[in-house]
Design a protein around this motif. Structure first.
Motif, PDB file in Angstrom:
ATOM      1  N   VAL A 137       0.563  -0.802   0.291  1.00 20.23           N
ATOM      2  CA  VAL A 137       0.936   0.045   0.011  1.00 20.23           C
ATOM      3  C   VAL A 137       0.996   1.499   0.301  1.00 20.23           C
ATOM      4  O   VAL A 137       1.081   1.395   0.740  1.00 20.23           O
ATOM      5  N   LEU A 138       0.646   2.181  -1.231  1.00 15.49           N
ATOM      6  CA  LEU A 138       1.910   3.454  -0.813  1.00 15.49           C
ATOM      7  C   LEU A 138       0.557   4.618  -0.258  1.00 15.49           C
ATOM      8  O   LEU A 138       1.740   5.157  -0.256  1.00 15.49           O
ATOM      9  N   TRP A 139      -0.246   4.398  -0.822  1.00 21.79           N
ATOM     10  CA  TRP A 139      -0.703   5.910   0.389  1.00 21.79           C
ATOM     11  C   TRP A 139      -2.394   4.985  -0.038  1.00 21.79           C
ATOM     12  O   TRP A 139      -3.033   4.403  -0.308  1.00 21.79           O
ATOM     13  N   SER A 140      -3.547   5.065   1.390  1.00 23.31           N
ATOM     14  CA  SER A 140      -4.221   5.301   1.499  1.00 23.31           C
ATOM     15  C   SER A 140      -5.073   6.709   1.949  1.00 23.31           C
ATOM     16  O   SER A 140      -4.413   7.786   2.780  1.00 23.31           O
ATOM     17  N   ASN A 141      -6.666   6.147   2.187  1.00 27.04           N
ATOM     18  CA  ASN A 141      -7.839   7.548   2.668  1.00 27.04           C
ATOM     19  C   ASN A 141      -8.699   7.370   3.233  1.00 27.04           C
ATOM     20  O   ASN A 141      -9.065   6.558   1.866  1.00 27.04           O
ATOM     21  N   SER A 142      -9.536   7.541   4.000  1.00 31.37           N
ATOM     22  CA  SER A 142     -10.452   7.280   4.605  1.00 31.37           C
ATOM     23  C   SER A 142     -11.750   8.461   4.798  1.00 31.37           C
ATOM     24  O   SER A 142     -11.108   9.646   5.119  1.00 31.37           O
ATOM     25  N   GLY A 143     -13.241   8.111   4.016  1.00 32.97           N
ATOM     26  CA  GLY A 143     -13.574   9.923   4.411  1.00 32.97           C
ATOM     27  C   GLY A 143     -15.369   9.264   4.335  1.00 32.97           C
ATOM     28  O   GLY A 143     -15.700   7.895   3.869  1.00 32.97           O
ATOM     29  N   ALA A 144     -15.602   9.804   5.035  1.00 29.83           N
ATOM     30  CA  ALA A 144     -17.314   9.586   4.987  1.00 29.83           C
ATOM     31  C   ALA A 144     -17.876  10.535   5.436  1.00 29.83           C
ATOM     32  O   ALA A 144     -17.519  12.144   5.757  1.00 29.83           O
ATOM     33  N   ARG A 145     -19.283  11.163   5.062  1.00 32.21           N
ATOM     34  CA  ARG A 145     -20.087  12.461   4.822  1.00 32.21           C
ATOM     35  C   ARG A 145     -21.543  12.270   5.081  1.00 32.21           C
ATOM     36  O   ARG A 145     -22.089  10.997   4.484  1.00 32.21           O
ATOM     37  N   ALA A 146     -22.115  12.592   5.177  1.00 27.13           N
ATOM     38  CA  ALA A 146     -24.038  12.550   5.965  1.00 27.13           C
ATOM     39  C   ALA A 146     -24.061  13.632   5.413  1.00 27.13           C
ATOM     40  O   ALA A 146     -24.252  15.129   5.250  1.00 27.13           O
ATOM     41  N   GLY A 147     -24.465  13.738   4.325  1.00 24.49           N
ATOM     42  CA  GLY A 147     -25.417  15.191   3.111  1.00 24.49           C
ATOM     43  C   GLY A 147     -26.933  15.412   3.499  1.00 24.49           C
ATOM     44  O   GLY A 147     -26.961  14.742   4.820  1.00 24.49           O
ATOM     45  N   TRP A 148     -27.704  16.219   3.022  1.00 20.15           N
ATOM     46  CA  TRP A 148     -28.808  16.592   3.288  1.00 20.15           C
ATOM     47  C   TRP A 148     -29.659  16.382   2.973  1.00 20.15           C
ATOM     48  O   TRP A 148     -29.273  15.264   2.513  1.00 20.15           O
ATOM     49  N   SER A 149     -31.097  16.197   3.273  1.00 18.08           N
ATOM     50  CA  SER A 149     -31.855  15.751   2.825  1.00 18.08           C
ATOM     51  C   SER A 149     -31.904  15.576   1.481  1.00 18.08           C
ATOM     52  O   SER A 149     -32.452  14.478   0.917  1.00 18.08           O
ATOM     53  N   ARG A 150     -32.101  16.827   0.792  1.00 14.80           N
ATOM     54  CA  ARG A 150     -32.271  16.394  -0.598  1.00 14.80           C
ATOM     55  C   ARG A 150     -30.955  16.138  -1.572  1.00 14.80           C
ATOM     56  O   ARG A 150     -31.049  15.660  -2.569  1.00 14.80           O
ATOM     57  N   GLU A 151     -30.391  15.826  -1.094  1.00 18.81           N
ATOM     58  CA  GLU A 151     -28.830  15.177  -1.696  1.00 18.81           C
ATOM     59  C   GLU A 151     -29.044  13.607  -2.034  1.00 18.81           C
ATOM     60  O   GLU A 151     -29.944  13.387  -1.236  1.00 18.81           O
ATOM     61  N   SER A 152     -28.259  13.376  -3.033  1.00 17.82           N
ATOM     62  CA  SER A 152     -28.135  12.055  -3.355  1.00 17.82           C
ATOM     63  C   SER A 152     -27.244  11.576  -2.895  1.00 17.82           C
ATOM     64  O   SER A 152     -26.465  11.775  -2.850  1.00 17.82           O
ATOM     65  N   LEU A 153     -27.534   9.976  -2.941  1.00 14.82           N
ATOM     66  CA  LEU A 153     -26.349   8.775  -2.644  1.00 14.82           C
ATOM     67  C   LEU A 153     -24.824   9.205  -3.588  1.00 14.82           C
ATOM     68  O   LEU A 153     -23.642   9.822  -3.009  1.00 14.82           O
ATOM     69  N   ALA A 154     -25.395   9.106  -4.839  1.00 13.19           N
ATOM     70  CA  ALA A 154     -23.854   9.203  -5.594  1.00 13.19           C
ATOM     71  C   ALA A 154     -23.084  10.788  -5.290  1.00 13.19           C
ATOM     72  O   ALA A 154     -22.314  11.184  -5.126  1.00 13.19           O
TER      73      ALA A 154
END
Length: 171
Positions: A137-154
């Motif tokens: 593994v040369l690089w790694s990153n993790s991210g999480a987000r909870a969007g607003w009610s009118r946003e899509s998962l994509a």
């Protein structure tokens, strides 16, 4: 003036609480190297979240100037290869045979609309760049987000992936 500062601070904290990112410092990767993209392993409870993420990841990588060779979809595959882990292992073997310099892969930890009246989208994604020959593994990153009610998962996933890949130094 004091009220303005308090409102600004509260808004900043509210927006900062919606996303979380962690990763390590990226080394410099040459853009002209041979890049590949392996399957994204789905650990969420949503079917095909990995495949959905792969499509978004491909477009975000293209924005970064990387045109990866993508592990081909096999039409008539055994049911055992529908298992993401088995598919990943087969893709890693494929990458070794393609003489790729680097491969991008990852996993989905969360991909859902939260329960409740607002139904906010929530995504959790981990990415890594590997040396396909050694598996290092040369690089790694993790991210999480909870969007607003009118946003899509994509849309939420695209924001997470774009933020994560902004940390990937491709020169």
């Amino acid at each position: 003036m004091r009220i303005f500062r308090c409102v600004t601070l509260a808004a900043t904290l509210a927006f900062a609480g919606c996303s979380t990112f962690s990763g390590n410092q990226s080394p410099s990767f040459p853009a002209q190297a041979k890049w590949g993209m392996l399957p994204v392993v789905n650990y969420s409870q949503t079917p095909q979240a990995g495949e959905r993420t792969e499509q978004i990841l491909l477009s975000v990588l293209t924005e970064q100037g990387v045109q990866p060779l993508v592990y081909p979809y096999v039409e008539n595959q055994d049911l055992i290869l529908l298992d993401d882990r088995k598919r990943y292992e087969a893709a890693l073997e494929w990458a070794k045979g393609q003489s790729l310099d680097y491969v991008v892969t990852g996993s989905i930890e969360e991909w859902q609309y939260k329960n409740g009246l607002d139904g906010e989208p929530a995504v959790g994604i981990s990415l890594k760049v590997l040396n396909p020959t050694t598996g290092q593994v040369l690089w790694s990153n993790s991210g999480a987000r909870a969007g607003w009610s009118r946003e899509s998962l994509a849309g939420s996933a695209q924001k997470v992936l774009a933020t994560m890949l902004d940390d990937l130094r491709i020169e």
